[in-house]
Design a protein around this motif. Structure first.
Motif, PDB file in Angstrom:
ATOM      1  N   GLY A  12      40.016  95.973   7.653  1.00 14.90           N
ATOM      2  CA  GLY A  12      40.207  96.527   6.319  1.00 14.90           C
ATOM      3  C   GLY A  12      41.603  97.020   6.055  1.00 14.90           C
ATOM      4  N   ASP A  13      41.679  97.993   5.175  1.00 16.20           N
ATOM      5  CA  ASP A  13      42.951  98.466   4.656  1.00 16.20           C
ATOM      6  C   ASP A  13      43.478  99.660   5.444  1.00 16.20           C
ATOM      7  OD1 ASP A  13      40.542  99.474   3.535  1.00 16.20           O
ATOM      8  OD2 ASP A  13      41.685 100.680   2.131  1.00 16.20           O
ATOM      9  N   LEU A 143      38.295  94.417   1.042  1.00 14.52           N
ATOM     10  CA  LEU A 143      38.602  93.041   1.419  1.00 14.52           C
ATOM     11  C   LEU A 143      38.045  92.023   0.435  1.00 14.52           C
ATOM     12  CD1 LEU A 143      37.809  93.251   5.240  1.00 14.52           C
ATOM     13  CD2 LEU A 143      40.076  93.134   4.207  1.00 14.52           C
ATOM     14  N   CYS A 149      42.047  87.947   1.192  1.00 14.29           N
ATOM     15  CA  CYS A 149      41.112  88.726   2.009  1.00 14.29           C
ATOM     16  C   CYS A 149      39.721  88.111   2.009  1.00 14.29           C
ATOM     17  CB  CYS A 149      41.040  90.165   1.521  1.00 14.29           C
ATOM     18  SG  CYS A 149      42.523  91.150   1.847  1.00 14.29           S
TER      19      CYS A 149
END
Length: 303
Positions: A12-13, A143, A149
């Motif tokens: 993820g981020d 995502l 993503c």
């Protein structure tokens, strides 16, 4: 659920959070006094850190950052007990979120988001070998909100299914969900094992105003659904019905940024160490209560 002793991989981020705590409404066109701090964040990275804080499985993290702060983010993740795999983006800077926290309200927050490199993860950043020794894969909902993503998500889900690795998803954002489209998100997440929306996300995904009804409805398509309700605790749903209502732990909120991530991280770590969903949700509530009593979205100290 998941192989005993296996790792948790979070994809993820990872973000740089600028947290501005102000009192009362913002004053347009002039100054508003605030306490401002820069701290590491990102929903996916936060989940990984809170899972490591809870203890149990080894926690790994895959994300994309800019060269501007790659070393700092790697140090911060490692300090939390996470094993990071950070892809350095050659063109985009690390994502930045400005978190406006109103200290006159219930520490409610508003986000100004520049996703930067975080939503530039792509299929080429994924390798099936990332699942070696992994018992559980968690995907940040962010995502699903960019084409590169989504390509990575498709590859990761395919690899997980091939290996029998369970997958969980946190929908992440009502704003981004609305932009993507509810039906599209539900299609993209078909086959995941656990869905972890907050109350507003569950309502949006089902069109149902009652959180319990929404949790039950979502559990007709996802085997286990846990709806996070902040100060109202959490709902655990399976097979079209709410099976448990878990109370929140008392807390005086200072900054609610990352509370849902804290819940998710602790919940997954507990689940992976053998806790049943209700007990895992109670651990999530405990972590969420701790998260809201501090500034910043990452844990401090040991569990």
């Amino acid at each position: 659920m998941g192989a005993p002793g296996g790792a948790l991989l979070v994809v993820g981020d990872v973000i740089t959070d600028v947290v501005a705590r102000h009192r009362g409404p913002l004053a347009p066109g002039t100054d508003t006094a605030a306490a401002v701090r820069t701290v590491p964040g990102g929903a996916g990275a936060n989940v990984a850190c809170w899972a490591a804080w809870r203890g149990g499985p080894e926690v790994q993290f895959l994300g994309r950052v800019g060269a501007d702060s790659a070393a700092w983010h790697e140090r911060e993740l490692t300090a939390c007990g996470v094993r990071p795999s950070l892809v350095v983006d050659p063109r985009a800077p690390t994502g930045t979120v400005v978190c406006l926290v109103d200290t006159d309200a219930s520490a409610e927050r508003t986000f100004l988001t520049d996703s930067g490199a975080s939503l530039r993860l792509e299929a080429g950043d994924w390798s099936p070998g990332l699942l070696d020794g992994v018992a559980w894969l968690h995907l940040s909902g962010y995502l699903f909100f960019s084409a590169p993503c989504r390509a990575l998500v498709a590859s990761a889900l395919g690899s997980a299914r091939a290996r029998g690795v369970p997958v969980s998803v946190d929908p992440a954002s009502t704003g981004f969900l609305s932009g993507l489209g509810v039906d599209r998100f539900l299609t993209l997440t078909e086959g995941v094992d656990v869905l972890l929306p907050n109350r507003d996300e569950a309502r949006l995904l089902t069109g149902l105003p009652d959180a319990a009804d929404a949790a039950a409805e979502l559990s007709r398509r996802t085997p286990l659904v846990v709806v996070k309700q902040g100060g109202a605790g959490a709902l655990v749903a399976r097979s079209g019905a709410v099976r448990a209502e878990v109370a929140a732990e008392p807390a005086v909120p200072v900054d609610t940024t990352g509370a849902g991530d804290a819940f998710t991280g602790a919940f997954l770590a507990a689940l992976l160490t053998g806790a049943p969903p209700r007990e895992a949700a109670a651990e999530g509530c405990r972590a969420g209560a701790l998260a809201v009593q501090q500034v910043g979205a990452r844990p401090r100290g040991t569990a």
